[in-house]
Design a protein around this motif. Structure first.
Motif, PDB file in Angstrom:
ATOM      1  N   ARG A  82     -24.099  46.536  20.953  1.00  0.00           N
ATOM      2  CA  ARG A  82     -25.153  45.724  21.575  1.00  0.00           C
ATOM      3  C   ARG A  82     -25.986  45.147  20.435  1.00  0.00           C
ATOM      4  O   ARG A  82     -26.401  45.877  19.531  1.00  0.00           O
ATOM      5  CB  ARG A  82     -26.031  46.596  22.474  1.00  0.00           C
ATOM      6  N   ILE A  83     -26.223  43.852  20.487  1.00  0.00           N
ATOM      7  CA  ILE A  83     -26.868  43.169  19.366  1.00  0.00           C
ATOM      8  C   ILE A  83     -28.383  43.297  19.436  1.00  0.00           C
ATOM      9  O   ILE A  83     -29.004  42.973  20.449  1.00  0.00           O
ATOM     10  CB  ILE A  83     -26.468  41.685  19.346  1.00  0.00           C
ATOM     11  N   GLY A  84     -28.942  43.806  18.345  1.00  0.00           N
ATOM     12  CA  GLY A  84     -30.386  43.835  18.155  1.00  0.00           C
ATOM     13  C   GLY A  84     -30.728  42.795  17.098  1.00  0.00           C
ATOM     14  O   GLY A  84     -30.783  41.607  17.369  1.00  0.00           O
ATOM     15  N   THR A  85     -30.890  43.269  15.862  1.00  0.00           N
ATOM     16  CA  THR A  85     -31.097  42.335  14.750  1.00  0.00           C
ATOM     17  C   THR A  85     -29.778  41.731  14.285  1.00  0.00           C
ATOM     18  O   THR A  85     -29.762  40.686  13.653  1.00  0.00           O
ATOM     19  CB  THR A  85     -31.740  43.045  13.547  1.00  0.00           C
ATOM     20  N   GLY A  86     -28.671  42.410  14.579  1.00  0.00           N
ATOM     21  CA  GLY A  86     -27.361  41.941  14.133  1.00  0.00           C
ATOM     22  C   GLY A  86     -27.057  42.251  12.680  1.00  0.00           C
ATOM     23  O   GLY A  86     -25.999  41.896  12.169  1.00  0.00           O
ATOM     24  N   SER A  87     -27.952  42.950  11.994  1.00  0.00           N
ATOM     25  CA  SER A  87     -27.807  43.162  10.547  1.00  0.00           C
ATOM     26  C   SER A  87     -26.796  44.250  10.187  1.00  0.00           C
ATOM     27  O   SER A  87     -26.379  44.344   9.029  1.00  0.00           O
ATOM     28  CB  SER A  87     -29.170  43.502   9.931  1.00  0.00           C
ATOM     29  N   THR A  88     -26.380  45.062  11.156  1.00  0.00           N
ATOM     30  CA  THR A  88     -25.424  46.137  10.842  1.00  0.00           C
ATOM     31  C   THR A  88     -24.053  45.905  11.481  1.00  0.00           C
ATOM     32  O   THR A  88     -23.163  46.737  11.349  1.00  0.00           O
ATOM     33  CB  THR A  88     -25.966  47.506  11.316  1.00  0.00           C
ATOM     34  N   ILE A  89     -23.880  44.779  12.165  1.00  0.00           N
ATOM     35  CA  ILE A  89     -22.618  44.504  12.863  1.00  0.00           C
ATOM     36  C   ILE A  89     -21.830  43.438  12.111  1.00  0.00           C
ATOM     37  O   ILE A  89     -22.297  42.307  11.953  1.00  0.00           O
ATOM     38  CB  ILE A  89     -22.875  44.041  14.312  1.00  0.00           C
ATOM     39  N   SER A  90     -20.637  43.793  11.665  1.00  0.00           N
ATOM     40  CA  SER A  90     -19.771  42.856  10.949  1.00  0.00           C
ATOM     41  C   SER A  90     -19.160  41.858  11.933  1.00  0.00           C
ATOM     42  O   SER A  90     -18.668  42.248  12.992  1.00  0.00           O
ATOM     43  CB  SER A  90     -18.662  43.632  10.235  1.00  0.00           C
ATOM     44  N   ILE A  91     -19.155  40.590  11.581  1.00  0.00           N
ATOM     45  CA  ILE A  91     -18.607  39.556  12.465  1.00  0.00           C
ATOM     46  C   ILE A  91     -17.141  39.837  12.774  1.00  0.00           C
ATOM     47  O   ILE A  91     -16.707  39.754  13.924  1.00  0.00           O
ATOM     48  CB  ILE A  91     -18.756  38.150  11.833  1.00  0.00           C
ATOM     49  N   TYR A  92     -16.374  40.177  11.744  1.00  0.00           N
ATOM     50  CA  TYR A  92     -14.938  40.366  11.928  1.00  0.00           C
ATOM     51  C   TYR A  92     -14.511  41.834  12.005  1.00  0.00           C
ATOM     52  O   TYR A  92     -13.492  42.146  12.604  1.00  0.00           O
ATOM     53  CB  TYR A  92     -14.166  39.687  10.791  1.00  0.00           C
ATOM     54  N   GLY A  93     -15.275  42.722  11.417  1.00  0.00           N
ATOM     55  CA  GLY A  93     -14.839  44.115  11.337  1.00  0.00           C
ATOM     56  C   GLY A  93     -15.229  44.981  12.513  1.00  0.00           C
ATOM     57  O   GLY A  93     -14.580  45.993  12.783  1.00  0.00           O
ATOM     58  N   ASP A  94     -16.284  44.596  13.237  1.00  0.00           N
ATOM     59  CA  ASP A  94     -16.787  45.445  14.325  1.00  0.00           C
ATOM     60  C   ASP A  94     -16.416  44.903  15.699  1.00  0.00           C
ATOM     61  O   ASP A  94     -16.063  43.736  15.862  1.00  0.00           O
ATOM     62  CB  ASP A  94     -18.306  45.608  14.207  1.00  0.00           C
ATOM     63  N   ARG A  95     -16.556  45.774  16.681  1.00  0.00           N
ATOM     64  CA  ARG A  95     -16.235  45.453  18.078  1.00  0.00           C
ATOM     65  C   ARG A  95     -17.534  45.060  18.785  1.00  0.00           C
ATOM     66  O   ARG A  95     -18.366  45.913  19.050  1.00  0.00           O
ATOM     67  CB  ARG A  95     -15.601  46.682  18.747  1.00  0.00           C
ATOM     68  N   TRP A  96     -17.676  43.780  19.115  1.00  0.00           N
ATOM     69  CA  TRP A  96     -18.932  43.334  19.730  1.00  0.00           C
ATOM     70  C   TRP A  96     -18.742  42.233  20.775  1.00  0.00           C
ATOM     71  O   TRP A  96     -19.649  41.953  21.550  1.00  0.00           O
ATOM     72  CB  TRP A  96     -19.918  42.868  18.652  1.00  0.00           C
ATOM     73  N   ILE A  97     -17.556  41.624  20.824  1.00  0.00           N
ATOM     74  CA  ILE A  97     -17.292  40.591  21.825  1.00  0.00           C
ATOM     75  C   ILE A  97     -16.933  41.275  23.146  1.00  0.00           C
ATOM     76  O   ILE A  97     -16.080  42.166  23.162  1.00  0.00           O
ATOM     77  CB  ILE A  97     -16.108  39.697  21.381  1.00  0.00           C
ATOM     78  N   PRO A  98     -17.547  40.902  24.270  1.00  0.00           N
ATOM     79  CA  PRO A  98     -17.245  41.575  25.551  1.00  0.00           C
ATOM     80  C   PRO A  98     -15.874  41.179  26.094  1.00  0.00           C
ATOM     81  O   PRO A  98     -15.755  40.495  27.089  1.00  0.00           O
ATOM     82  CB  PRO A  98     -18.380  41.111  26.466  1.00  0.00           C
ATOM     83  N   ARG A  99     -14.840  41.621  25.380  1.00  0.00           N
ATOM     84  CA  ARG A  99     -13.471  41.298  25.749  1.00  0.00           C
ATOM     85  C   ARG A  99     -12.619  42.569  25.628  1.00  0.00           C
ATOM     86  O   ARG A  99     -12.096  42.873  24.571  1.00  0.00           O
ATOM     87  CB  ARG A  99     -12.906  40.225  24.816  1.00  0.00           C
ATOM     88  N   PRO A 100     -12.486  43.333  26.719  1.00  0.00           N
ATOM     89  CA  PRO A 100     -11.582  44.491  26.641  1.00  0.00           C
ATOM     90  C   PRO A 100     -10.173  43.964  26.417  1.00  0.00           C
ATOM     91  O   PRO A 100      -9.851  42.885  26.907  1.00  0.00           O
ATOM     92  CB  PRO A 100     -11.708  45.137  28.019  1.00  0.00           C
ATOM     93  N   SER A 101      -9.327  44.566  25.708  1.00  0.00           N
ATOM     94  CA  SER A 101      -9.425  45.867  25.110  1.00  0.00           C
ATOM     95  C   SER A 101      -9.699  45.861  23.615  1.00  0.00           C
ATOM     96  O   SER A 101      -9.772  46.915  22.999  1.00  0.00           O
ATOM     97  CB  SER A 101      -8.096  46.579  25.346  1.00  0.00           C
ATOM     98  N   THR A 102      -9.871  44.699  22.997  1.00  0.00           N
ATOM     99  CA  THR A 102     -10.091  44.686  21.548  1.00  0.00           C
ATOM    100  C   THR A 102     -11.559  44.592  21.166  1.00  0.00           C
ATOM    101  O   THR A 102     -11.983  45.177  20.173  1.00  0.00           O
ATOM    102  CB  THR A 102      -9.353  43.499  20.902  1.00  0.00           C
ATOM    103  N   PHE A 103     -12.335  43.801  21.905  1.00  0.00           N
ATOM    104  CA  PHE A 103     -13.752  43.552  21.610  1.00  0.00           C
ATOM    105  C   PHE A 103     -13.955  42.859  20.262  1.00  0.00           C
ATOM    106  O   PHE A 103     -15.066  42.781  19.772  1.00  0.00           O
ATOM    107  CB  PHE A 103     -14.573  44.849  21.642  1.00  0.00           C
ATOM    108  N   HIS A 104     -12.883  42.366  19.665  1.00  0.00           N
ATOM    109  CA  HIS A 104     -12.966  41.712  18.352  1.00  0.00           C
ATOM    110  C   HIS A 104     -12.922  40.191  18.492  1.00  0.00           C
ATOM    111  O   HIS A 104     -12.407  39.652  19.458  1.00  0.00           O
ATOM    112  CB  HIS A 104     -11.799  42.155  17.458  1.00  0.00           C
TER     113      HIS A 104
END
Length: 199
Positions: A82-104
């Motif tokens: 869940r995005i707050g400041t976004g400073s700890t979430i990698s654009i490509y390395g982390d799972r943050w897109i609401p798309r099961p099953s990859t979220f990438h």
């Protein structure tokens, strides 16, 4: 078939997957409440320089610790950030897109690997729409622009995708565990079939 008999009339069909879903609940607490006593003790022991989600399997770990890591597979499969400041979430390395099953992100890479989501956000917290539209495929940019963002003071946090509350539940964890179990069974049987054909 992946489903077995109902366990105790509770709607859970596979006792092994049910146990894994319960262990995932404990793992969820370690991942989302790093200030708890249990999290402090286990972190000092097993993952002092990283998080529970990134902790390595070690040969000398206790059976309890190994079971927590076994349960972690369910958390990994069903959670995203869940995005707050976004400073700890990698654009490509982390799972943050609401798309099961990859979220990438599925778009080709245009940013450096270490870039974080805060580079896609305005100082006010909104999305940099022109940058996102020009940098991502339509599937990604639509998903991104529909995501709520936090304020400049809110922390990035782990979210369980399969509950409206965002909190892990054993019931939805069990469903994810069953899908993982089915995929492993299919993969195993496909590998065995290929081996027999080769033989």
């Amino acid at each position: 078939m992946c489903a077995n008999k109902d366990v105790g009339g509770l709607g859970f069909r596979d006792i092994s997957v049910f146990n894994r879903a319960i262990l995932a609940k404990q793992g969820w607490r370690l991942a989302t409440n790093s200030n708890s006593l249990a999290a402090h003790v286990l972190k000092n022991c097993y993952y002092p320089d990283t998080s529970f989600l990134n902790a390595k399997v070690i040969s000398w770990g206790s059976q309890t610790w190994k079971k927590f890591l076994w349960g972690r597979g369910i958390i990994t499969a069903g959670s995203r950030w869940r995005i707050g400041t976004g400073s700890t979430i990698s654009i490509y390395g982390d799972r943050w897109i609401p798309r099961p099953s990859t979220f990438h992100v599925i778009s080709p890479r245009v940013f450096r690997d270490f870039m974080t989501i805060n580079s896609l956000l305005l100082p006010s917290g909104g999305w940099k729409v022109p940058l996102i539209v020009s940098s991502f495929l339509a599937d990604d940019d639509e998903a991104i622009l529909n995501l709520p963002t936090g304020s400049s003071y809110s922390h990035d946090s782990l979210l369980w995708h399969f509950e409206k509350s965002g909190n892990y539940s054993v019931r939805s964890g069990y469903k994810i565990g069953m899908s993982l179990d089915c995929r492993a069974s299919i993969s195993s049987s496909s590998g065995l079939e290929a081996w027999w054909k080769f033989l």
